[in-house]
Design an enzyme around this catalytic site. Structure first.
Site, PDB file in Angstrom:
ATOM      1  N   SER A 192     -11.771 141.910 100.723  1.00 40.92           N
ATOM      2  CA  SER A 192     -10.845 141.453 100.310  1.00 40.92           C
ATOM      3  C   SER A 192      -9.647 140.575 100.532  1.00 40.92           C
ATOM      4  O   SER A 192      -8.418 141.157 101.764  1.00 40.92           O
ATOM      5  CB  SER A 192     -10.448 142.012  98.549  1.00 40.92           C
ATOM      6  OG  SER A 192      -9.937 141.132  97.956  1.00 40.92           O
TER       7      SER A 192
ATOM      8  N   TYR B 111      -6.451 149.656  94.451  1.00 41.11           N
ATOM      9  CA  TYR B 111      -7.556 148.235  95.452  1.00 41.11           C
ATOM     10  C   TYR B 111      -6.704 148.039  96.567  1.00 41.11           C
ATOM     11  O   TYR B 111      -7.711 147.842  98.048  1.00 41.11           O
ATOM     12  CB  TYR B 111      -8.171 146.848  94.665  1.00 41.11           C
ATOM     13  CG  TYR B 111      -8.671 146.051  95.041  1.00 41.11           C
ATOM     14  CD1 TYR B 111      -9.967 146.298  94.982  1.00 41.11           C
ATOM     15  CD2 TYR B 111      -8.563 144.895  95.555  1.00 41.11           C
ATOM     16  CE1 TYR B 111     -11.150 145.620  95.500  1.00 41.11           C
ATOM     17  CE2 TYR B 111      -9.862 143.922  95.738  1.00 41.11           C
ATOM     18  CZ  TYR B 111     -11.610 144.350  95.693  1.00 41.11           C
ATOM     19  OH  TYR B 111     -11.506 143.430  95.792  1.00 41.11           O
TER      20      TYR B 111
END
Ligand SMILES: NC(=O)c1ccc[n+]([C@@H]2O[C@H](COP(=O)([O-])OP(=O)(O)OC[C@H]3O[C@@H](n4cnc5c(N)ncnc54)[C@H](O)[C@@H]3O)[C@@H](O)[C@H]2O)c1
Length: 259
Positions: free
Chosen positions: A140, A153
């Site tokens: 990401s 995350y």
């Protein structure tokens, strides 16, 4: 990709589904290694209806037995694995003050341990097959720059990028390449649900598009094209790298209307 065996984790929805569809269209035998039967069987049926080779194998990437079972089922079915796309991932955005150890474990177990487990067992099969392979980890843009309340995350995705480099070095001697693809905003069901919960979704989306140099977010198909390139022989000397694909979002130093 003709007759290459490609395992896509989390293929039931979103980016993973886009990757599975593109791989199938381009001649791969695609294994849909995803968690939920409903999504897995639906996509298998849709791909087969178009004349493509696809097989759903129920898999929970956070569970070692489930991953081992997936790899052995695929080997029984096809005899080899050429490409692994570690795509399965979940997102919990929560203040570090409110996040629990259970939240931490859920995110890390799926997004980081899942990449470790699938790579470990698939790499062993690739080594046994003596024909190399390619592993593509879906990370990401949060691995580079991040936001408040995304610690779990961001930690998982930063870990994926670091692990990508180490795996590339360890597995290069077996002809196995390992790279990471780091998407920014991508138009998935997940994104659409998130947007729908906002007070003024249209205004929020306009602002989001405005943050991007190209004025738009990615589609799962955009991500799939980069994954395809990194899986195919056209990228045969690329390994240990991570690639941002975010329409120029992260290139900007800061966003301010005032200066
Ligand atoms: N959508 C975005 O904007 C975006 C941006 C950057 C990175 N990513 C990354 O891309 C990947 C896919 O995200 P998405 O938005 O398409 O997600 P999604 O929620 O739309 O789809 C994820 C898929 O993974 C499956 N899955 C969840 N847990 C699993 C598990 N333990 N084992 C196997 N399968 C499991 C789900 O059932 C679903 O089919 C993730 O790694 C995510 O972090 C997404």
């Amino acid at each position: 990709m003709n007759n290459k065996v490609v395992v896509v984790t989390g293929a039931g929805n979103g980016i993973g589904k886009g990757i599975a569809e593109l791989m199938a269209e381009r001649g791969a035998k695609v294994i849909l290694a995803t968690k939920y039967d409903e999504e897995g069987y639906l996509l298998e049926k849709a791909l087969k209806a178009q004349g493509y080779w696809a097989c759903y194998v129920q898999t929970d990437v956070s569970n070692e037995e489930s991953v081992k079972n997936m790899v052995s089922q695929v080997l029984k079915l096809t005899g080899k694995i050429d490409v692994l796309v570690n795509n399965a991932g979940i997102t919990i955005f929560k203040s570090i003050l409110d996040a629990t150890v259970s939240d931490w474990n859920k995110v890390i177990d799926t997004d980081l341990k899942g990449v470790f487990l699938c790579s470990k067992y698939v790499a062993a099969a690739m080594i046994e097959n003596k024909d190399g392979g390619s592993i593509v980890n879906i990370s990401s843009n949060h691995a580079y720059r991040t936001l408040p309340d995304t610690e779990m995350y961001a930690a998982a995705k930063g870990g994926v990028n670091a692990m990508t480099r180490s795996m590339a070095i360890s597995l290069g001697q077996f002809g196995i390449r390992v790279n990471a693809v780091c998407p920014g905003f991508t138009d998935t069901n997940h994104y659409q649900h998130w947007l729908a919960e906002k007070e003024n979704p249209e205004q929020v989306e306009k602002e989001i598009f405005g943050l991007h140099a190209l004025g738009k977010i990615s589609t799962p198909g955009d991500i799939a094209e980069l994954v395809f390139f990194l899986s195919a022989d056209s990228s045969k000397n690329i390994t240990g790298s991570d690639f941002l694909i975010d329409g120029g979002l992260t290139a900007k130093l800061y966003h301010s209307e005032k200066f």
